[in-house]
Motif scaffolding. Structure first.
Motif, PDB file in Angstrom:
ATOM      1  N   ASN A  11       0.838  -1.199   0.000  1.00 53.68           N
ATOM      2  CA  ASN A  11       0.000   0.000   0.000  1.00 53.68           C
ATOM      3  C   ASN A  11       0.873   1.248   0.000  1.00 53.68           C
ATOM      4  OD1 ASN A  11      -2.274   1.637   0.222  1.00 53.68           O
ATOM      5  ND2 ASN A  11      -2.843   0.926   2.264  1.00 53.68           N
ATOM      6  N   SER A  12       0.317   2.332  -0.432  1.00 56.07           N
ATOM      7  CA  SER A  12       1.003   3.612  -0.316  1.00 56.07           C
ATOM      8  C   SER A  12       1.223   3.884   1.172  1.00 56.07           C
ATOM      9  CB  SER A  12       0.148   4.713  -0.940  1.00 56.07           C
ATOM     10  OG  SER A  12       0.825   5.928  -0.944  1.00 56.07           O
ATOM     11  N   GLY A  13       2.405   4.380   1.507  1.00 57.94           N
ATOM     12  CA  GLY A  13       2.724   4.656   2.898  1.00 57.94           C
ATOM     13  C   GLY A  13       3.269   3.459   3.659  1.00 57.94           C
ATOM     14  N   SER A  14       3.476   2.333   2.990  1.00 56.49           N
ATOM     15  CA  SER A  14       3.952   1.128   3.685  1.00 56.49           C
ATOM     16  C   SER A  14       5.464   1.114   3.894  1.00 56.49           C
ATOM     17  CB  SER A  14       3.519  -0.132   2.933  1.00 56.49           C
ATOM     18  OG  SER A  14       4.081  -0.175   1.634  1.00 56.49           O
ATOM     19  N   LEU A  94       5.197  -5.423   1.579  1.00 51.52           N
ATOM     20  CA  LEU A  94       5.046  -4.616   2.793  1.00 51.52           C
ATOM     21  C   LEU A  94       3.558  -4.542   3.089  1.00 51.52           C
ATOM     22  CD1 LEU A  94       7.753  -1.863   2.293  1.00 51.52           C
ATOM     23  CD2 LEU A  94       7.965  -4.196   3.128  1.00 51.52           C
ATOM     24  N   ASN A  95       3.099  -5.483   3.871  1.00 50.03           N
ATOM     25  CA  ASN A  95       1.686  -5.686   4.162  1.00 50.03           C
ATOM     26  C   ASN A  95       1.343  -5.114   5.531  1.00 50.03           C
ATOM     27  OD1 ASN A  95      -0.937  -6.591   4.058  1.00 50.03           O
ATOM     28  ND2 ASN A  95      -0.425  -8.711   4.527  1.00 50.03           N
ATOM     29  N   LEU A  96       1.534  -3.818   5.685  1.00 53.46           N
ATOM     30  CA  LEU A  96       1.261  -3.141   6.957  1.00 53.46           C
ATOM     31  C   LEU A  96      -0.225  -2.855   7.116  1.00 53.46           C
ATOM     32  CD1 LEU A  96       4.336  -2.671   6.594  1.00 53.46           C
ATOM     33  CD2 LEU A  96       3.996  -0.489   7.703  1.00 53.46           C
ATOM     34  N   PRO A  97      -0.698  -2.730   8.355  1.00 52.13           N
ATOM     35  CA  PRO A  97      -2.076  -2.310   8.564  1.00 52.13           C
ATOM     36  C   PRO A  97      -2.314  -0.926   7.939  1.00 52.13           C
ATOM     37  CG  PRO A  97      -1.093  -3.088  10.617  1.00 52.13           C
ATOM     38  CD  PRO A  97       0.010  -2.986   9.612  1.00 52.13           C
ATOM     39  N   VAL A  98      -3.514  -0.713   7.466  1.00 53.82           N
ATOM     40  CA  VAL A  98      -3.869   0.548   6.824  1.00 53.82           C
ATOM     41  C   VAL A  98      -3.584   1.735   7.737  1.00 53.82           C
ATOM     42  CG1 VAL A  98      -5.835   1.909   5.977  1.00 53.82           C
ATOM     43  CG2 VAL A  98      -5.521  -0.444   5.203  1.00 53.82           C
ATOM     44  N   GLU A 103      -0.442   6.769   8.933  1.00 50.97           N
ATOM     45  CA  GLU A 103       0.493   7.527   9.787  1.00 50.97           C
ATOM     46  C   GLU A 103       1.829   7.745   9.068  1.00 50.97           C
ATOM     47  OE1 GLU A 103      -0.307   9.190  12.555  1.00 50.97           O
ATOM     48  OE2 GLU A 103      -2.295   8.478  11.988  1.00 50.97           O
ATOM     49  N   ASN A 104       2.312   6.745   8.372  1.00 45.94           N
ATOM     50  CA  ASN A 104       3.560   6.904   7.607  1.00 45.94           C
ATOM     51  C   ASN A 104       3.410   7.970   6.533  1.00 45.94           C
ATOM     52  OD1 ASN A 104       4.665   4.830   9.121  1.00 45.94           O
ATOM     53  ND2 ASN A 104       4.517   3.304   7.492  1.00 45.94           N
ATOM     54  N   ALA A 105       2.277   7.976   5.841  1.00 48.29           N
ATOM     55  CA  ALA A 105       2.059   8.962   4.779  1.00 48.29           C
ATOM     56  C   ALA A 105       2.013  10.382   5.353  1.00 48.29           C
ATOM     57  CB  ALA A 105       0.768   8.652   4.024  1.00 48.29           C
ATOM     58  N   LYS A 106       1.420  10.544   6.506  1.00 49.40           N
ATOM     59  CA  LYS A 106       1.373  11.863   7.137  1.00 49.40           C
ATOM     60  C   LYS A 106       2.771  12.354   7.510  1.00 49.40           C
ATOM     61  CE  LYS A 106      -3.201  11.422   9.302  1.00 49.40           C
ATOM     62  NZ  LYS A 106      -3.889  11.287  10.610  1.00 49.40           N
ATOM     63  N   ALA A 126      -4.686  14.784   1.537  1.00 50.19           N
ATOM     64  CA  ALA A 126      -6.050  14.345   1.886  1.00 50.19           C
ATOM     65  C   ALA A 126      -6.535  13.272   0.917  1.00 50.19           C
ATOM     66  CB  ALA A 126      -7.006  15.533   1.907  1.00 50.19           C
ATOM     67  N   MET A 127      -6.306  13.476  -0.380  1.00 50.10           N
ATOM     68  CA  MET A 127      -6.693  12.481  -1.368  1.00 50.10           C
ATOM     69  C   MET A 127      -5.929  11.183  -1.146  1.00 50.10           C
ATOM     70  SD  MET A 127      -5.719  10.707  -4.333  1.00 50.10           S
ATOM     71  CE  MET A 127      -4.194  11.550  -4.676  1.00 50.10           C
ATOM     72  N   LEU A 128      -4.626  11.285  -0.861  1.00 47.19           N
ATOM     73  CA  LEU A 128      -3.801  10.111  -0.644  1.00 47.19           C
ATOM     74  C   LEU A 128      -4.271   9.309   0.574  1.00 47.19           C
ATOM     75  CD1 LEU A 128      -1.296   8.413  -1.401  1.00 47.19           C
ATOM     76  CD2 LEU A 128       0.043   9.946   0.060  1.00 47.19           C
ATOM     77  N   LEU A 129      -4.600   9.996   1.651  1.00 47.83           N
ATOM     78  CA  LEU A 129      -5.046   9.302   2.857  1.00 47.83           C
ATOM     79  C   LEU A 129      -6.357   8.548   2.618  1.00 47.83           C
ATOM     80  CD1 LEU A 129      -4.184  11.947   5.602  1.00 47.83           C
ATOM     81  CD2 LEU A 129      -2.831   9.966   4.859  1.00 47.83           C
ATOM     82  N   THR A 130      -7.258   9.151   1.853  1.00 43.40           N
ATOM     83  CA  THR A 130      -8.505   8.466   1.491  1.00 43.40           C
ATOM     84  C   THR A 130      -8.197   7.224   0.662  1.00 43.40           C
ATOM     85  OG1 THR A 130      -9.762  10.525   1.542  1.00 43.40           O
ATOM     86  CG2 THR A 130     -10.700   8.710   0.258  1.00 43.40           C
ATOM     87  N   TRP A 131      -7.309   7.375  -0.303  1.00 40.62           N
ATOM     88  CA  TRP A 131      -6.936   6.263  -1.183  1.00 40.62           C
ATOM     89  C   TRP A 131      -6.285   5.130  -0.388  1.00 40.62           C
ATOM     90  CZ3 TRP A 131      -2.422   4.106  -3.421  1.00 40.62           C
ATOM     91  CH2 TRP A 131      -2.650   3.356  -4.583  1.00 40.62           C
ATOM     92  N   ILE A 132      -5.384   5.471   0.524  1.00 43.48           N
ATOM     93  CA  ILE A 132      -4.745   4.463   1.373  1.00 43.48           C
ATOM     94  C   ILE A 132      -5.802   3.709   2.176  1.00 43.48           C
ATOM     95  CG2 ILE A 132      -3.266   4.140   3.405  1.00 43.48           C
ATOM     96  CD1 ILE A 132      -1.546   6.499   2.338  1.00 43.48           C
ATOM     97  N   GLY A 133      -6.764   4.432   2.704  1.00 40.92           N
ATOM     98  CA  GLY A 133      -7.814   3.822   3.519  1.00 40.92           C
ATOM     99  C   GLY A 133      -8.692   2.839   2.762  1.00 40.92           C
ATOM    100  N   GLN A 134      -8.727   2.937   1.449  1.00 40.76           N
ATOM    101  CA  GLN A 134      -9.555   2.056   0.618  1.00 40.76           C
ATOM    102  C   GLN A 134      -8.822   0.775   0.176  1.00 40.76           C
ATOM    103  OE1 GLN A 134     -10.322   4.852  -2.500  1.00 40.76           O
ATOM    104  NE2 GLN A 134     -12.018   5.822  -1.428  1.00 40.76           N
ATOM    105  N   TYR A 135      -7.577   0.611   0.591  1.00 44.34           N
ATOM    106  CA  TYR A 135      -6.701  -0.469   0.120  1.00 44.34           C
ATOM    107  C   TYR A 135      -7.341  -1.859   0.192  1.00 44.34           C
ATOM    108  CZ  TYR A 135      -2.381  -3.340   0.005  1.00 44.34           C
ATOM    109  OH  TYR A 135      -1.406  -4.250  -0.284  1.00 44.34           O
ATOM    110  N   THR A 136      -7.943  -2.198   1.294  1.00 41.19           N
ATOM    111  CA  THR A 136      -8.502  -3.543   1.450  1.00 41.19           C
ATOM    112  C   THR A 136      -9.877  -3.698   0.805  1.00 41.19           C
ATOM    113  OG1 THR A 136      -9.418  -2.979   3.614  1.00 41.19           O
ATOM    114  CG2 THR A 136      -7.221  -3.996   3.584  1.00 41.19           C
ATOM    115  N   HIS A 137     -10.473  -2.605   0.334  1.00 46.23           N
ATOM    116  CA  HIS A 137     -11.813  -2.649  -0.253  1.00 46.23           C
ATOM    117  C   HIS A 137     -11.800  -2.562  -1.776  1.00 46.23           C
ATOM    118  CE1 HIS A 137     -13.230  -2.223   3.829  1.00 46.23           C
ATOM    119  NE2 HIS A 137     -12.529  -1.112   3.954  1.00 46.23           N
ATOM    120  N   ARG A 138     -10.700  -2.089  -2.339  1.00 43.83           N
ATOM    121  CA  ARG A 138     -10.623  -1.960  -3.792  1.00 43.83           C
ATOM    122  C   ARG A 138     -10.358  -3.321  -4.433  1.00 43.83           C
ATOM    123  NH1 ARG A 138      -6.894   2.204  -2.500  1.00 43.83           N
ATOM    124  NH2 ARG A 138      -5.271   0.859  -3.345  1.00 43.83           N
TER     125      ARG A 138
END
Length: 180
Positions: A11-14, A94-98, A103-106, A126-138
């Motif tokens: 994921n982004s931020g991993s 790099l299978n880190l929790p969302v 937090e890494n992206a911030k 803000a867009m990136l954080l939303t996108w990261i949060g959707q990782y397991t649902h996309r």
């Protein structure tokens, strides 16, 4: 045989860029961030044609294919990673929790190869954080399911990292041939 050709994904931020940069520096190998090839310079952003990117990836691999050479390629694009899977001898998921990725992206430093300034990077946060949060649902090529399928299908050395950590321990294993 020690690995010299690595694919790092998640994921982004991993931590892909951080680990890839450290690995490239410690092993003296080439580093390629797929973000630099995957997108056309358009607004809004558009993916570059797959055949164009494939040609650039082939050129990269061929230019670093000598016995003493090596490379690390990192990104979240399972379709592009698949183009290199036959060339890679070790993958790292790099299978880190969302929440950890958010937090890494911030906290990420300015990525000067992607953004003209830290301000421009932060404007996209803000867009990136939303996108990261959707990782397991996309269900796209950037998703957890695509990454897990890529990891499961790979038949050579592979390592999954599922927690934020200093990469010293991972690097030690990769350099000394113990990881994965």
């Amino acid at each position: 045989m020690l690995s010299k050709r690595f694919l790092i994904f998640g994921n982004s931020g991993s931590g892909k860029s951080t680990l890839a940069s450290a690995l490239a520096a410690s092993k003296g190998i080439a580093h390629l961030d797929l973000d630099t090839l995957a997108w056309l310079p358009t607004t809004p952003p558009q993916r570059a044609p797959l055949q164009d990117v494939e040609g650039e990836l082939r050129n990269f691999v061929q230019s670093h294919s000598a016995e003493e050479s090596g490379w690390v390629v990192e990104g979240c694009y399972s379709d592009l990673l698949a183009l290199l899977s036959a060339d890679a001898d070790h993958i790292l998921f790099l299978n880190l929790p969302v929440d950890a990725c958010i937090e890494n992206a911030k906290a990420r430093p300015w990525e000067s190869h992607k953004y003209a300034s830290k301000t421009a990077q932060d404007a996209n946060l803000a867009m990136l954080l939303t996108w990261i949060g959707q990782y397991t649902h996309r269900g796209d090529e950037f998703s957890f399911s695509a990454h897990q399928q890529f990891y499961d299908a790979f038949t050579r050395r592979k390592t999954m990292i599922s927690e934020n950590m200093h990469f010293d321990r991972v690097l030690d294993g990769l350099i000394n041939g113990c990881a994965g």
